[in-house]
Design an enzyme around this catalytic site. Structure first.
Site, short mmCIF file in Angstrom:
data_model
loop_
_atom_site.label_atom_id
_atom_site.label_comp_id
_atom_site.label_asym_id
_atom_site.label_seq_id
_atom_site.Cartn_x
_atom_site.Cartn_y
_atom_site.Cartn_z
NE ARG A 296 19.08 2.20 35.59
CZ ARG A 296 19.61 3.41 35.71
NH1 ARG A 296 20.88 3.52 36.07
NH2 ARG A 296 18.90 4.49 35.50
CD GLN B 122 14.42 1.76 39.92
OE1 GLN B 122 14.23 2.88 40.38
NE2 GLN B 122 14.31 1.48 38.62
#
Length: 407
Positions: free
Chosen positions: A288, A103
């Protein structure tokens, strides 16, 4: 809470978050609650609207966000309220059993833009394809509670070149990196059609998975984590996760208990294994980049990633209060983390010039101020602005403390 707050010291109860990657025993054992069949991944202490903590007051229990809304200056102090308009941090305990998604967190300016844009588009806050849950940035610092492993930023140039040259499956990527650098390389693997991802990674998977399953790999070797990612993926070899590239492209860090790592906006990272204390700006914004079945918005991810080699830095605490407290410095004004360790007879004294949250990680403590709280392992306190307080113990105690950064 209709009269002026006479008390400035309160018991606080956080909220457990049951994400799939969490463990089953660590957080229940910390909190003294039964372990269940659902993973307990995070324990949140703060005022984020999605899971605000409960504050126990003489007039009853109230959520921390509501208490701040009713009494902003009295809880936070004028300076913090004027600068942030909210409790500026979110405090967590994490138990990482399985790897988290890779992330990146946006900057404050970009978070404000993205949040407004998704609101205008009418995307519900809980929609699976929502990128921005709020308008805040999310720099964060973590302090290891156990032997802890994480991915943190791109490898420095020479190290990444070496990986591309020595991992046979990456041979076709070498020229992309040499011509287009970090961004070109990452863009290529993130935009690659899934069929091509499978073609490139399947020989690697067939090589590392048996070695992983036979316990022949060290955790400092990216093959270990690639093997674990493949072994734990329900899709198996059918749809290999492109996050496996990042395991090889990023720094693998091993952090010992009491050591800390700061992660700023744009630094790609992923927690791999262990327990930690995590303190961040009051945000839940995540873009992400793999190792997840969740939504991946590749254009948005590429827009916010810092494409540069990173030399990882492990932060050691700086001793203050005659060595009773270790302060973990970070450049973020939103938060500061510290660890307080006391033996019987030692007394920690402080004045809160904002709002602090404390959690007892070991032993028992008595906190004395405008009230007296007797706390044991897993219990928390909220100390509001202007409180003069002291902490003592009948045996020994370890406390982690969170507060705003530069107040």
């Amino acid at each position: 809470m209709t009269t002026a707050m006479e008390r400035k010291l309160f018991r606080l109860e956080g909220k457990v978050q049951h994400y799939a990657w969490g463990g089953y025993t660590y957080i229940p054992a910390l909190l003294g609650i039964p372990a269940g069949n659902t993973p307990s991944a995070e324990y949140w202490m703060g005022a984020h609207q999605s899971a605000p903590s409960q504050v126990i007051t003489p007039g009853g229990t109230i959520t921390l966000d509501k208490l701040i809304q009713e009494r902003p200056q009295e809880v936070l102090g004028e300076a913090v309220w004027q600068r942030f308009g909210q409790l500026p941090y979110l405090f967590k305990i994490l138990d990482v059993k399985d790897m988290l998604s890779i992330q990146v967190h946006p900057s404050k300016t970009e978070a404000e833009k993205g949040f407004a844009r998704e609101n205008e588009a009418g995307i519900p806050l809980n929609a699976p394809d929502r990128n921005y849950k709020d308008a805040n940035h999310k720099p964060e610092i973590m302090v290891a509670l156990s032997d802890f492993w994480l991915l943190h930023g791109f490898l420095p140039h020479d190290a990444l070149q070496q990986v591309l040259k020595t991992v046979p499956e990456f041979a076709t990527l070498t020229s992309i990196y040499e011509q287009e650098g970090y961004k070109g390389l990452y863009k290529a693997v993130m935009e690659m059609p899934q069929e091509q991802v499978n073609t490139l990674l399947r020989p690697l998977a067939e090589r590392v998975l048996p070695a992983y399953q036979a316990n022949q790999l060290d955790k400092s070797d990216p093959a270990f984590w690639a093997g674990r990612a493949i072994a734990n993926d329900p899709e198996g070899m059918n749809r290999l996760d492109r996050g496996i590239f990042s395991i090889y492209f990023f720094n693998i860090m091993n952090v010992q208990p009491g050591e800390a790592v700061f992660q700023d906006a744009g630094i790609p990272h992923a927690y791999l294994e262990g327990q930690n204390v995590e303190l961040m700006a009051n945000s839940d914004n995540v873009l992400r980049g793999g190792l997840t079945p969740k939504h991946i918005d590749v254009p948005e991810l590429l827009k916010h990633t810092r494409f540069e080699g990173v030399h990882p830095v492990i932060i050691q605490g700086s001793a203050v209060q005659d060595g009773l407290e270790q302060l973990y410095h970070s450049p973020a004004p939103d938060f500061a983390a510290s660890k307080i360790e006391l033996q019987k007879g030692q007394v920690y004294k402080s004045t809160s010039n904002a709002a602090a949250i404390l959690i007892v990680m070991k032993g028992t403590a008595t906190i004395t101020g405008s009230d007296t709280l007797a706390l044991h392992k897993g219990q928390c306190a909220l100390v509001t602005n202007g409180e003069h307080y002291q902490i003592s113990t009948d045996n020994e105690v370890v406390i982690f403390k969170a507060g705003p950064g530069q107040f």
